[in-house]
Design a protein around this motif. Structure first.
Motif, PDB file in Angstrom:
ATOM      1  N   PHE A  47       0.808  -1.223   0.000  1.00 66.13           N
ATOM      2  CA  PHE A  47       0.000   0.000   0.000  1.00 66.13           C
ATOM      3  C   PHE A  47       0.840   1.271   0.000  1.00 66.13           C
ATOM      4  O   PHE A  47       0.291   2.367  -0.103  1.00 66.13           O
ATOM      5  N   ASP A  48       2.150   1.161   0.188  1.00 59.87           N
ATOM      6  CA  ASP A  48       2.995   2.360   0.233  1.00 59.87           C
ATOM      7  C   ASP A  48       4.418   1.973  -0.156  1.00 59.87           C
ATOM      8  O   ASP A  48       4.757   0.794  -0.228  1.00 59.87           O
ATOM      9  N   GLY A  49       5.236   2.987  -0.371  1.00 58.54           N
ATOM     10  CA  GLY A  49       6.598   2.772  -0.863  1.00 58.54           C
ATOM     11  C   GLY A  49       7.466   1.966   0.082  1.00 58.54           C
ATOM     12  O   GLY A  49       8.228   1.091  -0.348  1.00 58.54           O
ATOM     13  N   ASP A  50       7.376   2.240   1.381  1.00 61.91           N
ATOM     14  CA  ASP A  50       8.189   1.509   2.352  1.00 61.91           C
ATOM     15  C   ASP A  50       7.833   0.022   2.349  1.00 61.91           C
ATOM     16  O   ASP A  50       8.706  -0.842   2.421  1.00 61.91           O
ATOM     17  N   ALA A  51       6.521  -0.251   2.269  1.00 64.14           N
ATOM     18  CA  ALA A  51       6.078  -1.654   2.250  1.00 64.14           C
ATOM     19  C   ALA A  51       6.583  -2.352   0.990  1.00 64.14           C
ATOM     20  O   ALA A  51       7.021  -3.510   1.044  1.00 64.14           O
ATOM     21  N   TYR A  52       6.552  -1.642  -0.131  1.00 67.46           N
ATOM     22  CA  TYR A  52       7.018  -2.238  -1.386  1.00 67.46           C
ATOM     23  C   TYR A  52       8.515  -2.538  -1.326  1.00 67.46           C
ATOM     24  O   TYR A  52       8.960  -3.618  -1.726  1.00 67.46           O
ATOM     25  N   ARG A  53       9.283  -1.593  -0.787  1.00 73.85           N
ATOM     26  CA  ARG A  53      10.737  -1.789  -0.704  1.00 73.85           C
ATOM     27  C   ARG A  53      11.076  -2.957   0.220  1.00 73.85           C
ATOM     28  O   ARG A  53      11.952  -3.761  -0.084  1.00 73.85           O
ATOM     29  N   GLN A  54      10.371  -3.071   1.343  1.00 73.07           N
ATOM     30  CA  GLN A  54      10.623  -4.181   2.254  1.00 73.07           C
ATOM     31  C   GLN A  54      10.195  -5.504   1.625  1.00 73.07           C
ATOM     32  O   GLN A  54      10.880  -6.520   1.766  1.00 73.07           O
ATOM     33  N   CYS A  55       9.066  -5.489   0.916  1.00 73.64           N
ATOM     34  CA  CYS A  55       8.601  -6.691   0.224  1.00 73.64           C
ATOM     35  C   CYS A  55       9.668  -7.179  -0.749  1.00 73.64           C
ATOM     36  O   CYS A  55       9.989  -8.364  -0.793  1.00 73.64           O
TER      37      CYS A  55
END
Length: 290
Positions: free
Chosen positions: A64-72
Protein backbone atom coordinates in the motif's frame (compact mmCIF):
# COMPACT_ATOMS: atom_id res chain seq x y z
CA UNK A 1 -5.54 2.02 -12.29
CA UNK A 2 -3.07 3.52 -14.78
CA UNK A 3 -2.16 1.48 -17.88
CA UNK A 4 1.47 0.77 -16.86
CA UNK A 5 0.31 -0.21 -13.35
CA UNK A 6 -2.29 -2.51 -14.90
CA UNK A 7 0.33 -4.19 -17.10
CA UNK A 8 2.60 -4.71 -14.07
CA UNK A 9 -0.29 -6.34 -12.25
CA UNK A 10 -1.02 -8.62 -15.22
CA UNK A 11 2.62 -9.65 -15.33
CA UNK A 12 2.97 -10.44 -11.63
CA UNK A 13 -0.34 -12.37 -11.50
CA UNK A 14 0.68 -14.40 -14.54
CA UNK A 15 4.06 -15.29 -13.03
CA UNK A 16 2.65 -16.23 -9.63
CA UNK A 17 -0.46 -18.12 -10.72
CA UNK A 18 -0.97 -21.86 -10.43
CA UNK A 19 -1.99 -23.94 -13.45
CA UNK A 20 -5.65 -23.19 -12.79
CA UNK A 21 -5.04 -19.41 -12.57
CA UNK A 22 -5.18 -19.26 -8.77
CA UNK A 23 -2.97 -16.87 -6.79
CA UNK A 24 -2.44 -16.23 -3.08
CA UNK A 25 -2.70 -12.57 -2.10
CA UNK A 26 -1.95 -10.52 0.98
CA UNK A 27 -1.75 -6.78 1.57
CA UNK A 28 0.96 -4.87 3.39
CA UNK A 29 1.61 -1.38 4.70
CA UNK A 30 4.79 0.02 6.24
CA UNK A 31 3.65 -0.62 9.83
CA UNK A 32 3.37 -4.37 9.14
CA UNK A 33 6.46 -4.46 6.90
CA UNK A 34 9.30 -3.43 9.22
CA UNK A 35 11.84 -6.19 9.94
CA UNK A 36 10.61 -8.55 12.66
CA UNK A 37 7.04 -7.38 12.16
CA UNK A 38 3.97 -9.14 10.83
CA UNK A 39 5.13 -9.87 7.27
CA UNK A 40 8.28 -11.69 8.46
CA UNK A 41 6.18 -13.93 10.69
CA UNK A 42 3.73 -14.54 7.84
CA UNK A 43 6.46 -15.66 5.41
CA UNK A 44 8.18 -17.68 8.16
CA UNK A 45 4.95 -19.61 8.76
CA UNK A 46 5.01 -20.87 5.15
CA UNK A 47 8.59 -22.08 5.63
CA UNK A 48 7.75 -23.92 8.85
CA UNK A 49 4.31 -25.22 7.82
CA UNK A 50 3.49 -28.67 6.45
CA UNK A 51 3.54 -28.63 2.61
CA UNK A 52 3.24 -24.84 2.56
CA UNK A 53 6.70 -23.58 1.52
CA UNK A 54 6.03 -24.22 -2.20
CA UNK A 55 2.90 -22.04 -1.93
CA UNK A 56 5.19 -19.00 -1.59
CA UNK A 57 5.78 -19.39 -5.36
CA UNK A 58 2.15 -18.33 -5.81
CA UNK A 59 2.02 -15.50 -3.24
CA UNK A 60 1.74 -11.89 -4.39
CA UNK A 61 2.22 -9.24 -1.70
CA UNK A 62 0.23 -6.08 -2.45
CA UNK A 63 2.03 -3.07 -0.98
CA UNK A 64 0.00 0.00 0.00
CA UNK A 65 2.99 2.36 0.23
CA UNK A 66 6.60 2.77 -0.86
CA UNK A 67 8.19 1.51 2.35
CA UNK A 68 6.08 -1.65 2.25
CA UNK A 69 7.02 -2.24 -1.39
CA UNK A 70 10.74 -1.79 -0.70
CA UNK A 71 10.62 -4.18 2.25
CA UNK A 72 8.60 -6.69 0.22
CA UNK A 73 11.23 -6.61 -2.53
CA UNK A 74 13.87 -7.59 0.04
CA UNK A 75 12.03 -10.70 1.26
CA UNK A 76 9.84 -11.91 -1.61
CA UNK A 77 9.89 -12.17 -5.40
CA UNK A 78 6.29 -11.18 -6.24
CA UNK A 79 5.38 -7.71 -5.01
CA UNK A 80 2.93 -5.20 -6.45
CA UNK A 81 2.68 -1.50 -5.54
CA UNK A 82 -0.96 -0.46 -5.37
CA UNK A 83 -1.28 3.26 -6.13
CA UNK A 84 -3.32 5.09 -3.50
CA UNK A 85 -3.59 8.65 -4.85
CA UNK A 86 -2.63 11.02 -2.06
CA UNK A 87 -3.74 8.75 0.81
CA UNK A 88 -1.09 7.75 3.37
CA UNK A 89 -1.55 4.08 4.23
CA UNK A 90 1.91 3.63 5.74
CA UNK A 91 1.18 4.01 9.46
CA UNK A 92 -0.52 1.46 11.69
CA UNK A 93 -4.24 1.66 10.97
CA UNK A 94 -6.20 1.16 14.17
CA UNK A 95 -9.37 -0.88 13.79
CA UNK A 96 -12.35 1.11 12.41
CA UNK A 97 -10.57 4.47 12.09
CA UNK A 98 -11.28 6.26 8.80
CA UNK A 99 -7.80 5.33 7.51
CA UNK A 100 -8.43 1.68 8.33
CA UNK A 101 -11.80 1.69 6.59
CA UNK A 102 -10.38 3.34 3.50
CA UNK A 103 -7.61 0.74 3.33
CA UNK A 104 -10.08 -2.16 3.69
CA UNK A 105 -12.37 -0.87 0.93
CA UNK A 106 -9.40 -0.16 -1.36
CA UNK A 107 -8.36 -3.78 -0.83
CA UNK A 108 -11.82 -5.10 -1.67
CA UNK A 109 -11.99 -3.09 -4.89
CA UNK A 110 -8.57 -4.47 -5.86
CA UNK A 111 -9.72 -8.07 -5.23
CA UNK A 112 -12.70 -7.46 -7.52
CA UNK A 113 -10.25 -6.37 -10.24
CA UNK A 114 -8.22 -9.59 -9.79
CA UNK A 115 -11.42 -11.63 -10.29
CA UNK A 116 -12.25 -9.61 -13.41
CA UNK A 117 -8.83 -10.46 -14.81
CA UNK A 118 -9.78 -14.15 -14.58
CA UNK A 119 -7.75 -15.09 -11.51
CA UNK A 120 -9.14 -17.04 -8.58
CA UNK A 121 -7.45 -16.28 -5.29
CA UNK A 122 -6.90 -17.11 -1.68
CA UNK A 123 -6.79 -13.82 0.14
CA UNK A 124 -5.03 -13.96 3.50
CA UNK A 125 -4.36 -11.19 5.96
CA UNK A 126 -0.66 -11.13 6.83
CA UNK A 127 -1.45 -11.74 10.51
CA UNK A 128 -2.59 -15.27 9.61
CA UNK A 129 -0.05 -18.02 10.13
CA UNK A 130 -0.13 -20.83 7.54
CA UNK A 131 0.59 -24.19 9.17
CA UNK A 132 -0.78 -26.61 6.55
CA UNK A 133 -1.75 -26.45 2.90
CA UNK A 134 -5.41 -25.33 2.98
CA UNK A 135 -6.42 -26.66 -0.46
CA UNK A 136 -7.41 -30.18 0.75
CA UNK A 137 -9.84 -28.55 3.19
CA UNK A 138 -11.70 -26.35 0.72
CA UNK A 139 -15.04 -27.52 -0.60
CA UNK A 140 -15.01 -28.75 -4.22
CA UNK A 141 -18.04 -26.57 -4.93
CA UNK A 142 -18.57 -23.07 -3.61
CA UNK A 143 -17.89 -19.75 -5.31
CA UNK A 144 -16.73 -17.98 -2.17
CA UNK A 145 -15.31 -19.81 0.85
CA UNK A 146 -14.66 -17.66 3.88
CA UNK A 147 -13.17 -18.09 7.36
CA UNK A 148 -15.17 -17.29 10.50
CA UNK A 149 -14.80 -15.41 13.75
CA UNK A 150 -17.48 -17.79 15.00
CA UNK A 151 -18.48 -21.05 13.27
CA UNK A 152 -21.85 -22.60 14.15
CA UNK A 153 -21.04 -26.07 12.82
CA UNK A 154 -22.53 -25.98 9.31
CA UNK A 155 -20.74 -24.67 6.21
CA UNK A 156 -23.86 -23.17 4.61
CA UNK A 157 -25.48 -21.59 7.69
CA UNK A 158 -25.68 -17.82 7.23
CA UNK A 159 -25.51 -17.38 11.01
CA UNK A 160 -21.77 -18.09 10.78
CA UNK A 161 -19.90 -14.85 11.56
CA UNK A 162 -17.57 -14.43 8.58
CA UNK A 163 -14.08 -12.99 8.79
CA UNK A 164 -12.90 -11.17 5.66
CA UNK A 165 -9.25 -11.85 6.47
CA UNK A 166 -9.16 -15.27 4.81
CA UNK A 167 -11.15 -16.39 1.80
CA UNK A 168 -10.89 -18.56 -1.29
CA UNK A 169 -12.75 -17.10 -4.24
CA UNK A 170 -13.18 -18.59 -7.69
CA UNK A 171 -13.25 -16.18 -10.59
CA UNK A 172 -16.63 -16.36 -12.33
CA UNK A 173 -19.57 -14.09 -13.21
CA UNK A 174 -21.21 -14.68 -9.82
CA UNK A 175 -18.19 -13.71 -7.73
CA UNK A 176 -17.39 -10.67 -9.89
CA UNK A 177 -20.99 -9.50 -9.54
CA UNK A 178 -20.95 -10.16 -5.79
CA UNK A 179 -17.70 -8.25 -5.24
CA UNK A 180 -19.14 -5.29 -7.16
CA UNK A 181 -22.29 -5.49 -5.02
CA UNK A 182 -20.22 -5.79 -1.82
CA UNK A 183 -18.06 -2.79 -2.75
CA UNK A 184 -21.04 -0.61 -3.68
CA UNK A 185 -22.78 -1.61 -0.42
CA UNK A 186 -20.21 0.46 1.53
CA UNK A 187 -22.37 3.48 0.61
CA UNK A 188 -25.39 1.93 2.34
CA UNK A 189 -23.34 1.18 5.47
CA UNK A 190 -21.12 4.23 6.05
CA UNK A 191 -18.58 3.80 8.86
CA UNK A 192 -18.60 0.00 8.58
CA UNK A 193 -15.75 -2.14 7.31
CA UNK A 194 -15.96 -4.78 4.60
CA UNK A 195 -16.39 -7.67 7.03
CA UNK A 196 -19.39 -6.10 8.82
CA UNK A 197 -20.96 -5.23 5.49
CA UNK A 198 -20.43 -8.82 4.27
CA UNK A 199 -22.19 -10.13 7.38
CA UNK A 200 -25.11 -7.81 6.57
CA UNK A 201 -25.43 -8.41 2.82
CA UNK A 202 -25.02 -12.21 2.99
CA UNK A 203 -28.77 -12.22 3.84
CA UNK A 204 -29.70 -9.96 0.91
CA UNK A 205 -32.03 -11.66 -1.61
CA UNK A 206 -29.82 -10.30 -4.40
CA UNK A 207 -27.01 -12.68 -3.34
CA UNK A 208 -29.35 -15.65 -3.81
CA UNK A 209 -30.59 -14.16 -7.10
CA UNK A 210 -27.10 -14.09 -8.63
CA UNK A 211 -26.69 -17.74 -7.54
CA UNK A 212 -23.58 -17.17 -5.44
CA UNK A 213 -22.67 -20.22 -3.37
CA UNK A 214 -21.05 -19.25 -0.06
CA UNK A 215 -19.27 -21.81 2.10
CA UNK A 216 -18.11 -20.95 5.60
CA UNK A 217 -14.84 -22.58 6.68
CA UNK A 218 -14.71 -24.41 10.00
CA UNK A 219 -12.57 -22.92 12.76
CA UNK A 220 -11.36 -26.51 13.40
CA UNK A 221 -9.07 -25.93 10.38
CA UNK A 222 -9.15 -22.16 9.88
CA UNK A 223 -9.02 -20.74 13.39
CA UNK A 224 -8.01 -17.57 15.15
CA UNK A 225 -7.83 -15.90 18.52
CA UNK A 226 -11.62 -15.37 18.39
CA UNK A 227 -12.16 -19.12 18.07
CA UNK A 228 -8.90 -21.15 18.00
CA UNK A 229 -8.30 -24.36 16.04
CA UNK A 230 -8.01 -26.64 19.05
CA UNK A 231 -6.29 -29.62 17.38
CA UNK A 232 -2.74 -28.97 16.20
CA UNK A 233 -2.98 -32.16 14.13
CA UNK A 234 -5.68 -30.48 12.02
CA UNK A 235 -5.01 -26.75 12.01
CA UNK A 236 -4.32 -25.11 8.63
CA UNK A 237 -4.31 -21.42 9.52
CA UNK A 238 -4.52 -19.32 12.67
CA UNK A 239 -5.49 -15.65 12.57
CA UNK A 240 -4.52 -12.99 15.12
CA UNK A 241 -8.10 -11.70 15.01
CA UNK A 242 -10.01 -10.31 18.03
CA UNK A 243 -6.80 -8.39 18.73
CA UNK A 244 -6.29 -4.65 18.73
CA UNK A 245 -2.84 -3.07 18.53
CA UNK A 246 0.21 -4.09 16.56
CA UNK A 247 2.48 -4.81 19.54
CA UNK A 248 -0.04 -7.18 21.13
CA UNK A 249 -0.51 -8.91 17.78
CA UNK A 250 3.22 -9.45 17.19
CA UNK A 251 3.76 -10.66 20.77
CA UNK A 252 1.06 -13.32 20.46
CA UNK A 253 1.98 -14.32 16.90
CA UNK A 254 5.54 -15.04 18.05
CA UNK A 255 4.27 -17.29 20.84
CA UNK A 256 1.96 -19.02 18.37
CA UNK A 257 4.91 -19.74 16.09
CA UNK A 258 6.89 -21.13 19.05
CA UNK A 259 3.97 -23.40 19.94
CA UNK A 260 3.82 -24.66 16.37
CA UNK A 261 7.56 -25.33 16.18
CA UNK A 262 7.43 -27.16 19.53
CA UNK A 263 4.59 -29.31 18.15
CA UNK A 264 6.57 -30.10 14.97
CA UNK A 265 9.58 -31.23 17.00
CA UNK A 266 7.55 -33.98 18.72
CA UNK A 267 7.74 -37.59 17.45
CA UNK A 268 4.61 -38.64 15.46
CA UNK A 269 3.30 -40.89 18.25
CA UNK A 270 3.32 -38.02 20.74
CA UNK A 271 1.69 -35.65 18.25
CA UNK A 272 -1.28 -38.02 18.14
CA UNK A 273 -1.39 -38.77 21.87
CA UNK A 274 -0.91 -35.36 23.44
CA UNK A 275 -3.77 -32.90 23.44
CA UNK A 276 -1.63 -29.83 22.98
CA UNK A 277 -3.18 -26.40 23.17
CA UNK A 278 -2.03 -22.94 22.19
CA UNK A 279 -0.60 -20.57 24.78
CA UNK A 280 -2.38 -17.74 22.97
CA UNK A 281 -4.23 -15.43 23.08
CA UNK A 282 -2.30 -13.63 25.82
CA UNK A 283 -1.93 -9.91 25.08
CA UNK A 284 -4.75 -10.38 22.57
CA UNK A 285 -7.13 -11.74 25.21
CA UNK A 286 -10.82 -11.42 24.39
CA UNK A 287 -11.47 -9.77 27.77
CA UNK A 288 -9.48 -6.74 26.60
CA UNK A 289 -12.00 -6.23 23.76
CA UNK A 290 -15.04 -6.13 26.02
Amino acid sequence: MMICEDLKLDRVLQKASMRDNTVILTTLNAAWASPGSVIDLFVDSFHSGVRTSSLLNHLVIIAFDGDAYRQCAKIHHYCFALGTEGVDFSEEKRFLTSGYLEMMWKRLDFLRLVLEKGYSFIFSDADIMWFRNPFPHFYPNGDLQIACDHYVGNATDLRNIANGGFNYVKSNERTIEFYSFWYSSRLRYPGYHDQDVFNAIKHDPYVADIGLEIKFLSTAYFGGFCEPSRDLNKVCTMHANCCIGLRSKIHDLRIMMEDWKNYLSLPPSLKRLLTLSWRVPQNCSLSSLN
